[in-house]
Design a protein around this motif. Structure first.
Motif, PDB file in Angstrom:
ATOM      1  N   GLY A 132       2.108  18.534  -2.729  1.00 26.54           N
ATOM      2  CA  GLY A 132       2.418  17.193  -2.241  1.00 26.54           C
ATOM      3  C   GLY A 132       2.482  16.185  -3.367  1.00 26.54           C
ATOM      4  N   LEU A 162     -10.924   5.394   0.699  1.00 30.67           N
ATOM      5  CA  LEU A 162      -9.478   5.511   0.866  1.00 30.67           C
ATOM      6  C   LEU A 162      -8.826   4.564  -0.133  1.00 30.67           C
ATOM      7  CD1 LEU A 162      -7.097   6.598   2.611  1.00 30.67           C
ATOM      8  CD2 LEU A 162      -7.384   4.549   4.012  1.00 30.67           C
ATOM      9  N   TRP A 207       0.825  -1.205   0.000  1.00 31.31           N
ATOM     10  CA  TRP A 207       0.000   0.000   0.000  1.00 31.31           C
ATOM     11  C   TRP A 207       0.860   1.257   0.000  1.00 31.31           C
ATOM     12  CZ3 TRP A 207      -0.812   4.394   2.834  1.00 31.31           C
ATOM     13  CH2 TRP A 207      -2.017   5.073   2.620  1.00 31.31           C
ATOM     14  N   MET A 258       0.312   5.885  -0.287  1.00 29.08           N
ATOM     15  CA  MET A 258      -0.722   6.919  -0.199  1.00 29.08           C
ATOM     16  C   MET A 258      -0.907   7.716  -1.503  1.00 29.08           C
ATOM     17  SD  MET A 258       1.144   9.576   2.413  1.00 29.08           S
ATOM     18  CE  MET A 258       2.767  10.216   2.072  1.00 29.08           C
ATOM     19  N   LYS A 283     -10.669   7.238  -6.453  1.00 34.85           N
ATOM     20  CA  LYS A 283     -10.692   8.710  -6.341  1.00 34.85           C
ATOM     21  C   LYS A 283     -10.050   9.314  -7.582  1.00 34.85           C
ATOM     22  CE  LYS A 283      -8.775   8.698  -2.235  1.00 34.85           C
ATOM     23  NZ  LYS A 283      -8.067   9.300  -1.051  1.00 34.85           N
ATOM     24  N   ASP A 309      -7.805  16.067  -1.547  1.00 33.96           N
ATOM     25  CA  ASP A 309      -7.894  14.648  -1.227  1.00 33.96           C
ATOM     26  C   ASP A 309      -8.031  14.458   0.282  1.00 33.96           C
ATOM     27  OD1 ASP A 309      -5.758  11.716  -1.537  1.00 33.96           O
ATOM     28  OD2 ASP A 309      -7.927  11.909  -1.657  1.00 33.96           O
ATOM     29  N   ASN A 310      -8.580  13.319   0.702  1.00 33.29           N
ATOM     30  CA  ASN A 310      -8.574  12.879   2.100  1.00 33.29           C
ATOM     31  C   ASN A 310      -9.339  13.763   3.074  1.00 33.29           C
ATOM     32  OD1 ASN A 310      -5.317  12.543   1.112  1.00 33.29           O
ATOM     33  ND2 ASN A 310      -6.557  10.705   1.527  1.00 33.29           N
ATOM     34  N   CYS A 331     -10.552  10.879   5.424  1.00 33.81           N
ATOM     35  CA  CYS A 331      -9.516  10.018   6.010  1.00 33.81           C
ATOM     36  C   CYS A 331      -8.173  10.245   5.330  1.00 33.81           C
ATOM     37  CB  CYS A 331      -9.947   8.549   5.840  1.00 33.81           C
ATOM     38  SG  CYS A 331      -8.732   7.376   6.436  1.00 33.81           S
ATOM     39  N   PRO A 332      -7.187  10.844   5.999  1.00 32.92           N
ATOM     40  CA  PRO A 332      -7.120  11.192   7.428  1.00 32.92           C
ATOM     41  C   PRO A 332      -8.047  12.332   7.859  1.00 32.92           C
ATOM     42  CG  PRO A 332      -4.916  11.021   6.474  1.00 32.92           C
ATOM     43  CD  PRO A 332      -5.885  11.025   5.340  1.00 32.92           C
ATOM     44  N   PHE A 380       8.458  18.726  -0.673  1.00 36.75           N
ATOM     45  CA  PHE A 380       9.612  19.177   0.116  1.00 36.75           C
ATOM     46  C   PHE A 380      10.510  18.041   0.595  1.00 36.75           C
ATOM     47  CE2 PHE A 380       7.061  19.993   4.362  1.00 36.75           C
ATOM     48  CZ  PHE A 380       6.883  18.634   4.558  1.00 36.75           C
ATOM     49  N   LYS A 437      -2.384  17.087   5.828  1.00 42.51           N
ATOM     50  CA  LYS A 437      -3.775  17.563   5.886  1.00 42.51           C
ATOM     51  C   LYS A 437      -3.906  18.824   6.735  1.00 42.51           C
ATOM     52  CE  LYS A 437      -3.738  14.111   3.492  1.00 42.51           C
ATOM     53  NZ  LYS A 437      -3.380  14.384   2.061  1.00 42.51           N
ATOM     54  N   HIS A 444      -1.162  17.156   0.305  1.00 42.80           N
ATOM     55  CA  HIS A 444       0.004  17.124   1.178  1.00 42.80           C
ATOM     56  C   HIS A 444      -0.443  16.915   2.627  1.00 42.80           C
ATOM     57  CE1 HIS A 444      -1.486  21.161   1.221  1.00 42.80           C
ATOM     58  NE2 HIS A 444      -0.395  21.773   1.630  1.00 42.80           N
ATOM     59  N   LEU A 495       4.609  20.658  -6.046  1.00 43.93           N
ATOM     60  CA  LEU A 495       5.530  21.000  -4.960  1.00 43.93           C
ATOM     61  C   LEU A 495       5.727  19.814  -4.023  1.00 43.93           C
ATOM     62  CD1 LEU A 495       4.229  24.572  -3.934  1.00 43.93           C
ATOM     63  CD2 LEU A 495       5.811  23.952  -5.757  1.00 43.93           C
TER      64      LEU A 495
HETATM   65  C1  LIG Z   1      -4.382   7.661  10.233  1.00 46.89           C
HETATM   66  C2  LIG Z   1      -4.193   7.573   8.732  1.00 46.89           C
HETATM   67  C3  LIG Z   1      -2.906   7.488   8.181  1.00 46.89           C
HETATM   68  C4  LIG Z   1      -2.726   7.413   6.802  1.00 46.89           C
HETATM   69  C5  LIG Z   1      -3.846   7.415   5.993  1.00 46.89           C
HETATM   70  C6  LIG Z   1      -3.673   7.308   4.551  1.00 46.89           C
HETATM   71  C7  LIG Z   1      -3.386   8.536   3.767  1.00 46.89           C
HETATM   72  C8  LIG Z   1      -3.986   8.579   2.527  1.00 46.89           C
HETATM   73  C9  LIG Z   1      -3.715   9.663   1.699  1.00 46.89           C
HETATM   74  O1  LIG Z   1      -4.305   9.740   0.455  1.00 46.89           O
HETATM   75  C10 LIG Z   1      -2.855  10.684   2.082  1.00 46.89           C
HETATM   76  O2  LIG Z   1      -2.650  11.714   1.205  1.00 46.89           O
HETATM   77  C11 LIG Z   1      -2.241  10.625   3.340  1.00 46.89           C
HETATM   78  C12 LIG Z   1      -1.280  11.668   3.807  1.00 46.89           C
HETATM   79  O3  LIG Z   1      -0.970  11.744   4.990  1.00 46.89           O
HETATM   80  N1  LIG Z   1      -0.753  12.441   2.870  1.00 46.89           N
HETATM   81  C13 LIG Z   1       0.286  13.389   3.228  1.00 46.89           C
HETATM   82  C14 LIG Z   1       1.145  13.609   1.994  1.00 46.89           C
HETATM   83  C15 LIG Z   1       2.308  14.213   2.101  1.00 46.89           C
HETATM   84  C16 LIG Z   1       3.191  14.388   0.906  1.00 46.89           C
HETATM   85  O4  LIG Z   1       3.338  15.786   0.631  1.00 46.89           O
HETATM   86  C17 LIG Z   1       4.638  16.236   1.025  1.00 46.89           C
HETATM   87  N2  LIG Z   1       4.415  17.477   1.762  1.00 46.89           N
HETATM   88  C18 LIG Z   1       3.784  17.619   2.940  1.00 46.89           C
HETATM   89  N3  LIG Z   1       3.689  18.906   3.280  1.00 46.89           N
HETATM   90  C19 LIG Z   1       4.286  19.616   2.290  1.00 46.89           C
HETATM   91  C20 LIG Z   1       4.492  20.999   2.057  1.00 46.89           C
HETATM   92  N4  LIG Z   1       4.068  21.929   2.943  1.00 46.89           N
HETATM   93  N5  LIG Z   1       5.123  21.385   0.929  1.00 46.89           N
HETATM   94  C21 LIG Z   1       5.528  20.454   0.053  1.00 46.89           C
HETATM   95  N6  LIG Z   1       5.366  19.117   0.191  1.00 46.89           N
HETATM   96  C22 LIG Z   1       4.748  18.716   1.320  1.00 46.89           C
HETATM   97  C23 LIG Z   1       5.241  15.103   1.817  1.00 46.89           C
HETATM   98  O5  LIG Z   1       6.651  15.100   1.714  1.00 46.89           O
HETATM   99  C24 LIG Z   1       4.601  13.907   1.150  1.00 46.89           C
HETATM  100  O6  LIG Z   1       5.219  13.601  -0.081  1.00 46.89           O
HETATM  101  C25 LIG Z   1      -2.512   9.534   4.194  1.00 46.89           C
HETATM  102  C26 LIG Z   1      -5.129   7.501   6.530  1.00 46.89           C
HETATM  103  C27 LIG Z   1      -5.300   7.575   7.896  1.00 46.89           C
END
Ligand SMILES: Cc1ccc(Cc2cc(O)c(O)c(C(=O)NC/C=C/[C@H]3O[C@@H](n4cnc5c(N)ncnc54)[C@H](O)[C@@H]3O)c2)cc1
Ligand SMILES: [Mg+2]
Length: 214
Positions: A66, A198, A38, A40, A46, A169-170, A173-174, A91, A144, A142, A89
């Motif tokens: 993200g 999800l 799995w 993300m 979706k 997205d999401n 969940c989250p 990071f 949430k 990115h 973008l």
């Molecule tokens: C409890 C729980 C856990 C996980 C899930 C499942 C689940 C399902 C999903 O579709 C999800 O999108 C996510 C999720 O957390 N996504 C976060 C994704 C971040 C990416 O973006 C990057 N990033 C984060 N802040 C920035 C920022 N300012 N500027 C530039 N890049 C950034 C990071 O470097 C990562 O590349 C989680 C569901 C429930």
């Protein structure tokens, strides 16, 4: 040392997907994440909603917050018409490195530009650095808790125009409760929820589509 999850996903793409074929990159990632490990990515269910929003809009300038492994950058990029551009973008340098390879394997390096750095730092500089006036479409995927600050920053930097579509997205969940409350209450937006699941699971999740009324 062990490989990372994104590196294993990239290897699956390089081993199994047809170079220059975005559709095969997408199906290889979805098959790999559903059956082996799995990850993300917005995923196929979706992703179908994302495709329909992008196809209907036919945007010229797109921003993604993200990139992660580049799955949604490929999904969006493959639908853009000639001359249209996606800025994404990211990071985390390790994720950015994998995403560049995935985007290149799909043959979308001339349509999708990955910019390494934080959204909060880059959004105020997009106009002067890339000559962007406003965005037609924005995909938020990115962290949430960063959604709300970034949509407000985009407003402040006047990067939205009447009709700009934001898709998040999401939102279940989250979850992004503060963002949802904002776009649903604000008179600046016409917002609507697309119920889905999800990625690669049966858990509920969904996308929030918000049109900026300017
Ligand atoms: C409890 C729980 C856990 C996980 C899930 C499942 C689940 C399902 C999903 O579709 C999800 O999108 C996510 C999720 O957390 N996504 C976060 C994704 C971040 C990416 O973006 C990057 N990033 C984060 N802040 C920035 C920022 N300012 N500027 C530039 N890049 C950034 C990071 O470097 C990562 O590349 C989680 C569901 C429930
Ligand atoms: Mg997501």
């Amino acid at each position: 040392t062990r490989t990372t999850r994104p590196q294993r996903l990239l290897k699956a793409v390089q081993d199994r997907a047809i170079r220059g074929n975005p559709k095969s990159v997408i199906s290889v990632i979805d098959h790999y994440c559903r059956n082996q490990e799995w990850a993300m990515n917005v995923g196929d269910e979706k992703g179908f909603i994302l495709d329909s929003v992008v196809s209907e809009l036919n945007p010229q300038t797109v921003l993604e917050l993200g990139t992660y492994c580049g799955y949604s950058a490929v999904r969006i990029g493959r639908l853009l018409h000639s001359g249209a551009r996606l800025l994404t973008l990211e990071f985390n340098p390790d994720y950015a490195a994998v995403a560049r390879e995935v985007i290149s394997w799909a043959g979308l390096e001339n349509t999708v530009q990955l910019v390494e750095g934080a959204s909060g730092d880059w959004i105020p500089r997009l106009r002067e650095h890339f000559g962007i006036h406003t965005f037609d479409f924005i995909f938020l995927d990115h962290w949430k808790e960063g959604y709300l600050a970034d949509i407000k920053l985009l407003e402040e930097c006047r990067l939205l125009r009447k009709g700009t579509v934001l898709l998040a997205d999401n939102v279940v969940c989250p979850g992004a409760p503060d963002y949802l409350e904002y776009v649903r209450k604000s008179p600046l937006y016409d917002s609507r929820y697309f119920k889905s699941h999800l990625e690669y699971t049966k858990a509920e999740d969904g996308l929030e589509k918000s049109v900026y009324l300017g």
